[in-house]
Design a protein around this motif. Sequence first.
Motif, PDB file in Angstrom:
ATOM      1  N   ILE A  70       0.841  -1.204   0.000  1.00 21.01           N
ATOM      2  CA  ILE A  70       0.000   0.000   0.000  1.00 21.01           C
ATOM      3  C   ILE A  70       0.872   1.248   0.000  1.00 21.01           C
ATOM      4  CG2 ILE A  70      -1.693   1.318   1.319  1.00 21.01           C
ATOM      5  CD1 ILE A  70      -2.822  -1.318   2.323  1.00 21.01           C
ATOM      6  N   ALA A  71       1.919   1.252   0.837  1.00 17.12           N
ATOM      7  CA  ALA A  71       2.825   2.395   0.897  1.00 17.12           C
ATOM      8  C   ALA A  71       3.537   2.603  -0.436  1.00 17.12           C
ATOM      9  CB  ALA A  71       3.851   2.188   2.017  1.00 17.12           C
ATOM     10  N   ASP A  72       3.972   1.503  -1.057  1.00 12.97           N
ATOM     11  CA  ASP A  72       4.638   1.604  -2.359  1.00 12.97           C
ATOM     12  C   ASP A  72       3.709   2.223  -3.401  1.00 12.97           C
ATOM     13  OD1 ASP A  72       6.857   0.445  -1.263  1.00 12.97           O
ATOM     14  OD2 ASP A  72       6.453  -1.557  -2.070  1.00 12.97           O
ATOM     15  N   LYS A  73       2.499   1.719  -3.469  1.00 11.67           N
ATOM     16  CA  LYS A  73       1.560   2.193  -4.486  1.00 11.67           C
ATOM     17  C   LYS A  73       1.137   3.637  -4.235  1.00 11.67           C
ATOM     18  CE  LYS A  73      -0.215  -2.319  -5.861  1.00 11.67           C
ATOM     19  NZ  LYS A  73       1.027  -2.970  -5.415  1.00 11.67           N
ATOM     20  N   ALA A  74       0.944   3.996  -2.973  1.00 14.32           N
ATOM     21  CA  ALA A  74       0.572   5.375  -2.651  1.00 14.32           C
ATOM     22  C   ALA A  74       1.666   6.340  -3.097  1.00 14.32           C
ATOM     23  CB  ALA A  74       0.302   5.516  -1.154  1.00 14.32           C
ATOM     24  N   MET A  75       2.918   6.000  -2.811  1.00 12.58           N
ATOM     25  CA  MET A  75       4.026   6.867  -3.190  1.00 12.58           C
ATOM     26  C   MET A  75       4.135   6.987  -4.709  1.00 12.58           C
ATOM     27  SD  MET A  75       6.485   8.823  -2.129  1.00 12.58           S
ATOM     28  CE  MET A  75       6.786   8.447  -0.403  1.00 12.58           C
ATOM     29  N   VAL A  76       4.036   5.865  -5.408  1.00 15.96           N
ATOM     30  CA  VAL A  76       4.181   5.874  -6.873  1.00 15.96           C
ATOM     31  C   VAL A  76       3.028   6.620  -7.532  1.00 15.96           C
ATOM     32  CG1 VAL A  76       4.115   4.407  -8.931  1.00 15.96           C
ATOM     33  CG2 VAL A  76       5.607   3.807  -7.020  1.00 15.96           C
ATOM     34  N   VAL A  77       1.800   6.339  -7.120  1.00 16.71           N
ATOM     35  CA  VAL A  77       0.634   6.967  -7.754  1.00 16.71           C
ATOM     36  C   VAL A  77       0.634   8.478  -7.524  1.00 16.71           C
ATOM     37  CG1 VAL A  77      -1.882   7.153  -7.657  1.00 16.71           C
ATOM     38  CG2 VAL A  77      -0.799   4.901  -7.761  1.00 16.71           C
ATOM     39  N   ILE A  78       0.909   8.923  -6.305  1.00 19.59           N
ATOM     40  CA  ILE A  78       0.925  10.360  -6.024  1.00 19.59           C
ATOM     41  C   ILE A  78       2.071  11.034  -6.774  1.00 19.59           C
ATOM     42  CG2 ILE A  78       1.313  12.079  -4.223  1.00 19.59           C
ATOM     43  CD1 ILE A  78      -0.234  10.280  -2.315  1.00 19.59           C
ATOM     44  N   ALA A  79       3.225  10.381  -6.826  1.00 23.90           N
ATOM     45  CA  ALA A  79       4.358  10.953  -7.562  1.00 23.90           C
ATOM     46  C   ALA A  79       4.034  11.080  -9.049  1.00 23.90           C
ATOM     47  CB  ALA A  79       5.601  10.087  -7.361  1.00 23.90           C
ATOM     48  N   LEU A  80       3.411  10.068  -9.633  1.00 28.78           N
ATOM     49  CA  LEU A  80       3.041  10.142 -11.047  1.00 28.78           C
ATOM     50  C   LEU A  80       2.018  11.245 -11.296  1.00 28.78           C
ATOM     51  CD1 LEU A  80       2.777   6.353 -11.970  1.00 28.78           C
ATOM     52  CD2 LEU A  80       4.534   7.972 -12.718  1.00 28.78           C
ATOM     53  N   MET A  81       1.076  11.408 -10.386  1.00 30.84           N
ATOM     54  CA  MET A  81       0.090  12.476 -10.508  1.00 30.84           C
ATOM     55  C   MET A  81       0.778  13.842 -10.538  1.00 30.84           C
ATOM     56  SD  MET A  81      -2.901  13.482  -7.778  1.00 30.84           S
ATOM     57  CE  MET A  81      -1.663  14.068  -6.587  1.00 30.84           C
ATOM     58  N   ILE A  82       1.763  14.019  -9.660  1.00 33.19           N
ATOM     59  CA  ILE A  82       2.500  15.285  -9.610  1.00 33.19           C
ATOM     60  C   ILE A  82       3.276  15.505 -10.909  1.00 33.19           C
ATOM     61  CG2 ILE A  82       4.400  16.484  -8.461  1.00 33.19           C
ATOM     62  CD1 ILE A  82       3.514  14.993  -5.896  1.00 33.19           C
ATOM     63  N   LEU A  83       3.950  14.467 -11.394  1.00 33.54           N
ATOM     64  CA  LEU A  83       4.747  14.607 -12.612  1.00 33.54           C
ATOM     65  C   LEU A  83       3.874  14.934 -13.820  1.00 33.54           C
ATOM     66  CD1 LEU A  83       7.292  11.679 -12.133  1.00 33.54           C
ATOM     67  CD2 LEU A  83       7.796  14.134 -12.088  1.00 33.54           C
ATOM     68  N   VAL A  84       2.720  14.301 -13.908  1.00 35.80           N
ATOM     69  CA  VAL A  84       1.802  14.602 -15.017  1.00 35.80           C
ATOM     70  C   VAL A  84       1.412  16.078 -14.988  1.00 35.80           C
ATOM     71  CG1 VAL A  84      -0.545  14.218 -15.880  1.00 35.80           C
ATOM     72  CG2 VAL A  84       0.910  12.267 -15.310  1.00 35.80           C
ATOM     73  N   GLY A  85       1.132  16.609 -13.796  1.00 37.73           N
ATOM     74  CA  GLY A  85       0.790  18.017 -13.686  1.00 37.73           C
ATOM     75  C   GLY A  85       1.977  18.924 -13.941  1.00 37.73           C
ATOM     76  N   ALA A  86       3.134  18.577 -13.380  1.00 38.68           N
ATOM     77  CA  ALA A  86       4.328  19.412 -13.532  1.00 38.68           C
ATOM     78  C   ALA A  86       4.803  19.454 -14.980  1.00 38.68           C
ATOM     79  CB  ALA A  86       5.447  18.893 -12.628  1.00 38.68           C
ATOM     80  N   TRP A  87       4.547  18.377 -15.727  1.00 37.48           N
ATOM     81  CA  TRP A  87       4.975  18.324 -17.128  1.00 37.48           C
ATOM     82  C   TRP A  87       3.864  18.793 -18.079  1.00 37.48           C
ATOM     83  CZ3 TRP A  87       9.310  15.397 -19.488  1.00 37.48           C
ATOM     84  CH2 TRP A  87      10.339  15.153 -18.574  1.00 37.48           C
ATOM     85  N   ASP A  88       2.825  19.418 -17.526  1.00 39.98           N
ATOM     86  CA  ASP A  88       1.743  19.995 -18.343  1.00 39.98           C
ATOM     87  C   ASP A  88       1.141  18.974 -19.314  1.00 39.98           C
ATOM     88  OD1 ASP A  88       1.972  22.532 -17.154  1.00 39.98           O
ATOM     89  OD2 ASP A  88       3.633  23.044 -18.501  1.00 39.98           O
ATOM     90  N   MET A  89       0.821  17.800 -18.767  1.00 45.14           N
ATOM     91  CA  MET A  89       0.161  16.744 -19.557  1.00 45.14           C
ATOM     92  C   MET A  89       0.992  16.319 -20.776  1.00 45.14           C
ATOM     93  SD  MET A  89      -2.555  16.104 -17.817  1.00 45.14           S
ATOM     94  CE  MET A  89      -3.539  15.093 -18.938  1.00 45.14           C
ATOM     95  N   TYR A  90       2.310  16.301 -20.607  1.00 42.45           N
ATOM     96  CA  TYR A  90       3.218  15.872 -21.678  1.00 42.45           C
ATOM     97  C   TYR A  90       2.910  14.417 -22.035  1.00 42.45           C
ATOM     98  CZ  TYR A  90       7.754  15.197 -24.041  1.00 42.45           C
ATOM     99  OH  TYR A  90       8.751  14.931 -24.949  1.00 42.45           O
ATOM    100  N   PRO A  91       2.565  14.132 -23.307  1.00 39.85           N
ATOM    101  CA  PRO A  91       2.095  12.775 -23.661  1.00 39.85           C
ATOM    102  C   PRO A  91       3.059  11.665 -23.284  1.00 39.85           C
ATOM    103  CG  PRO A  91       1.709  14.306 -25.466  1.00 39.85           C
ATOM    104  CD  PRO A  91       2.529  15.046 -24.456  1.00 39.85           C
ATOM    105  N   TYR A  92       4.378  11.914 -23.398  1.00 42.03           N
ATOM    106  CA  TYR A  92       5.347  10.860 -23.104  1.00 42.03           C
ATOM    107  C   TYR A  92       5.456  10.559 -21.612  1.00 42.03           C
ATOM    108  CZ  TYR A  92       6.758  11.104 -27.955  1.00 42.03           C
ATOM    109  OH  TYR A  92       6.758  11.060 -29.324  1.00 42.03           O
TER     110      TYR A  92
END
Length: 223
Positions: A70-92
């Motif tokens: 659960i801790a692994d998935k929470a960290m990965v999912v939240i980090a990916l959410m942040i990166l998607v936002g920080a990269w302005d929905m960059y397709p890659y």
Amino acid sequence: MTWNLPNILTIGRLLAAPFLAFAFVFLPRGLADWVAIVLFVGAALTDYIDGYLARKWKQESKFGAMLDPIADKAMVVIALMILVGAWDMYPYVVFPAALIMFREVFVSGLREFLGADAGKLQVTKLAKWKTTAQMVAISLLFAQGVFEHHFWANTVGMDDGIVSSVLSGNTEDEMGLWFLRTGALATHYAGLWVLWIAAALTLITGWDYFNKSRPYLVDEPDA
């Protein structure tokens, strides 16, 4: 619940996950990038350390076994959410991130449905490589933000001609611009490549988990 060091480290990793998001909401971007890389790399290290200590000290527990993924998935999912936002929905970034999160939701739902039978499906070495690839990719992409922040901070007041002259070696690089730009480019491309590798491993291990669970999904014939 058993309060031992391995479980405390796991709980700390779980609690650190939302602070990744809080950092990007409440802190300026450069500081947020530093907080993110420290929290995420720290979490990745404790993921290894808590399991190692639990085995070495014979402190493995049901609570730790439940909370660790659960801790692994929470960290990965939240980090990916942040990166998607920080990269302005960059397709890659969006596409592999969506694949990873889809798999995590699917497998979590499947485990919940299987209940006690889910424990019979062992974690494979490939699944551990998947987790490692995710951690490395996200760490690299957060590191890119650190390099980029310091690059742009060090070019404040310079016009484009001076920056180009410094990067080409015609002007002395007193601010370390070449190093910062090279670091940003290296972490950018390495992070994207590893993220796509992680997405591929995520799908492969997700299919493997589903395939192994199929015998438990067969309806009993009517009497």
